[in-house]
Design an enzyme around this catalytic site. Sequence first.
Site, mmCIF file in Angstrom:
data_model
loop_
_atom_site.group_PDB
_atom_site.id
_atom_site.type_symbol
_atom_site.label_atom_id
_atom_site.label_comp_id
_atom_site.label_asym_id
_atom_site.label_seq_id
_atom_site.Cartn_x
_atom_site.Cartn_y
_atom_site.Cartn_z
ATOM 1 N N CYS A 142 0.031 -1.331 -0.075
ATOM 2 C CA CYS A 142 -0.168 -0.075 -0.206
ATOM 3 C C CYS A 142 0.698 1.461 -0.621
ATOM 4 C CB CYS A 142 -1.171 -0.314 1.409
ATOM 5 S SG CYS A 142 -1.803 0.853 0.993
ATOM 6 N N CYS A 163 0.122 3.843 2.490
ATOM 7 C CA CYS A 163 0.652 3.922 4.122
ATOM 8 C C CYS A 163 1.908 3.899 4.476
ATOM 9 C CB CYS A 163 0.236 1.973 4.098
ATOM 10 S SG CYS A 163 -1.324 1.352 3.806
#
Length: 115
Positions: free
Chosen positions: A35, A38
Amino acid sequence: MTYAEGVAEVTDADFDTEVLGAGVPVLVKFTARWCGPCRQLKPVLGALAAEEGERLRIVEIDVDHNPLTTVKYGVLATPTLMVFDRGEPVKSMVGARPKRRLLEELADVLEPSRA
């Protein structure tokens, strides 16, 4: 439990103890290695952990390796930030954001008078 930049990593096995049983509010980042947003959020949360460590604990949990907790709290996207206070989820936010905005969104959780 492991640490990266002031942010502890929790798992399905220790989530109840480390998050639900904590004496202060806990911000949980539901994350994944793949991600991008993230990864963008990691230094923001590290800085927040350094500044607000007395009032807010910050942990992350990998959704790919911890499906029980991910499903239990209905996490469908990463990063999802969820605040737990006294064992209950009290706030949920999806997506990366700058530190200033995150602090604004956490203002009610960080209130010193929330005894």
